[in-house]
Design an enzyme around this catalytic site. Structure first.
Site, PDB file in Angstrom:
ATOM      1  N   HIS A   1      31.742  84.987  95.964  1.00  0.00           N
ATOM      2  CA  HIS A   1      30.784  85.096  94.855  1.00  0.00           C
ATOM      3  C   HIS A   1      31.026  86.419  94.137  1.00  0.00           C
ATOM      4  O   HIS A   1      30.857  87.487  94.714  1.00  0.00           O
ATOM      5  CB  HIS A   1      29.354  85.040  95.405  1.00  0.00           C
ATOM      6  CG  HIS A   1      28.293  85.285  94.373  1.00  0.00           C
ATOM      7  ND1 HIS A   1      27.042  85.758  94.709  1.00  0.00           N
ATOM      8  CD2 HIS A   1      28.279  85.123  93.027  1.00  0.00           C
ATOM      9  CE1 HIS A   1      26.307  85.870  93.608  1.00  0.00           C
ATOM     10  NE2 HIS A   1      27.039  85.501  92.579  1.00  0.00           N
TER      11      HIS A   1
ATOM     12  N   SER B   1      25.031  77.602 103.714  1.00  0.00           N
ATOM     13  CA  SER B   1      25.358  77.329 102.326  1.00  0.00           C
ATOM     14  C   SER B   1      25.708  75.847 102.236  1.00  0.00           C
ATOM     15  O   SER B   1      25.903  75.190 103.262  1.00  0.00           O
ATOM     16  CB  SER B   1      26.533  78.188 101.854  1.00  0.00           C
ATOM     17  OG  SER B   1      26.189  79.562 101.869  1.00  0.00           O
TER      18      SER B   1
ATOM     19  N   HIS C   1      21.635  77.955  91.791  1.00  0.00           N
ATOM     20  CA  HIS C   1      22.905  78.625  92.115  1.00  0.00           C
ATOM     21  C   HIS C   1      22.841  79.307  93.469  1.00  0.00           C
ATOM     22  O   HIS C   1      23.805  79.944  93.892  1.00  0.00           O
ATOM     23  CB  HIS C   1      23.282  79.632  91.032  1.00  0.00           C
ATOM     24  CG  HIS C   1      22.579  80.954  91.110  1.00  0.00           C
ATOM     25  ND1 HIS C   1      21.219  81.072  91.248  1.00  0.00           N
ATOM     26  CD2 HIS C   1      23.061  82.234  91.042  1.00  0.00           C
ATOM     27  CE1 HIS C   1      20.892  82.344  91.270  1.00  0.00           C
ATOM     28  NE2 HIS C   1      21.979  83.081  91.160  1.00  0.00           N
TER      29      HIS C   1
ATOM     30  N   ALA D   1      19.778  80.575  96.882  1.00  0.00           N
ATOM     31  CA  ALA D   1      18.440  80.527  97.463  1.00  0.00           C
ATOM     32  C   ALA D   1      17.415  81.199  96.568  1.00  0.00           C
ATOM     33  O   ALA D   1      16.260  80.782  96.488  1.00  0.00           O
ATOM     34  CB  ALA D   1      18.436  81.189  98.841  1.00  0.00           C
TER      35      ALA D   1
END
Length: 386
Positions: free
Chosen positions: A167, A295, A312, A314
């Site tokens: 990410h 995830s 996108h 939590a």
């Protein structure tokens, strides 16, 4: 969808129960719904929380205008995943791999000591003044993780395979582009006295700066993807150094800070996704939890009410400052160690990325069953945080 608000100019469709959305984010959603160029309705995802101007986890469609703050300062920020052919990873090998990754992927404010190969950079097409200004610096930043909630994670999938997830975004080049055009938009909005909130300042499609922003934004989206790809290549090399027979397949990439021209409800509109992922029918995506929770790899359902989008991640349940002040370092660290996760909670300043600072990912997923189908669940094994 769980809740619908109809008191504003446009409806607000929320994937949370009534009363679950924080007041600051709700106020921002109301501002979006009253924009003169907003289209159809506002969609709010279950991971939403207050952002700057627009809530994180929101989708705004517009006609004839683009809002730099509705894309965000980290243009093109997103995630990518890659599957290995490994079905098991010994802790000793995992630790060696993580050591190599940390040596080859700078994190936080760090960057490479020398410029990276120019071939990794997207091609400059047309007039891109801010990109050209920042290009040389970007050569040192491509292939770097950055800070905040950016991560590089090794995971074990419910499909039996070891996965890699990254990410990150467009680093300083995206930040500089975003700030430049937001300031221009604010100056133009102030001069026109159009009553639009200053933090939602926009560029209209008949403005020369609209096209400039559009082109520079898309360059930053491409740069963010190249940034993730270079980090993924360095991670692959780390795996191969320790486990030479490893193979990699099934690369997935999904940005979640971007604007694009799409057709919805029969009309072409500009869809702004800020902390939201596109989820067209059958389209693969990623929804991460935190470094201590699952995830998910998902496929979109193409729900028209969310403008074919989903969450996108939590989403935060407390601010970074609150997390550092309220959470217990030993407790958070022990909870991760109990799960056998090689984590990144070592100092009090790391608590802003502790699992307890995030919403319950299981609840977030339950709230968007009409948006995505879960394909693979991913359990964290080891994490590098910015």
């Amino acid at each position: 969808m769980k809740t619908k608000i109809t008191t504003e100019k446009l409806p607000i469709k929320i994937w949370l129960e009534e009363g679950e959305m924080e007041e600051g984010a709700l106020a921002q959603a109301r501002n979006l719904a009253n924009l003169p160029f907003a289209y159809k309705h506002i969609a709010i995802m279950p991971d939403t929380h207050q952002g700057y101007g627009m809530p994180i986890g929101a989708i705004l469609a517009t006609k004839g205008a683009i809002i730099p703050n509705a894309v965000g300062v980290d243009i093109g920020c997103g995630m990518c995943s890659l599957r290995t052919n490994l079905t098991n990873l010994e802790t000793t090998d995992l630790k060696k791999i993580m050591t190599l990754i940390r040596k080859s992927v700078p994190v936080g404010y760090k960057r490479h000591s020398s410029p990276q190969d120019n071939s990794w950079m997207p091609e400059i097409k047309g007039k891109l003044p801010i990109v050209e200004q920042e290009y040389e610096n970007a050569l040192y930043q491509i292939g770097t993780l950055g800070g905040g909630n950016h991560f590089l994670e090794i995971q074990k999938g419910s499909d039996g395979y070891i996965w890699i997830m990254i990410h990150s975004g467009s680093r300083n080049i995206g930040f500089t582009v975003a700030n430049h055009y937001n300031k221009l938009a604010q100056a133009k909005n102030k001069a026109s006295d159009n009553k639009v909130p200053m933090d939602l300042a926009y560029l209209s499609e008949d403005d020369k700066d609209y096209e400039l922003y559009w082109n520079e934004m898309n360059y930053c989206i491409d740069f963010a993807l190249a940034n993730r790809k270079l980090m993924m290549e360095r991670t692959e090399l780390a795996f191969k150094d320790i486990l030479p027979e490893v193979e990699f397949t099934d690369f997935i990439n999904k940005p979640h800070n971007f604007a694009s021209i799409e057709t919805h409800f029969g009309e072409k509109v500009i869809v702004h996704r800020k902390g939201a992922t596109r989820a067209r029918e059958g389209e693969w995506g990623m929804i991460p939890g935190s470094q201590g929770t699952k995830s998910f790899l998902v496929k979109g359902k193409g729900n028209v009410h969310s403008f074919e989008s989903c969450s996108h991640g939590a989403g935060r349940v407390m601010s970074r400052a609150q997390a550092r002040k309220k959470l217990d370092l030993k407790k958070e660290s022990k909870a991760l160690e109990k799960q056998g996760i090689l984590h990144a909670i070592r100092h009090r300043n790391d608590l802003d990325e502790a699992p307890s600072s995030y919403k319950n990912i299981e609840e977030v997923m339950a709230n968007q069953q009409d948006l995505v189908d879960i394909q693979i669940e991913l359990q964290p094994l080891a994490v590098v945080k910015g």
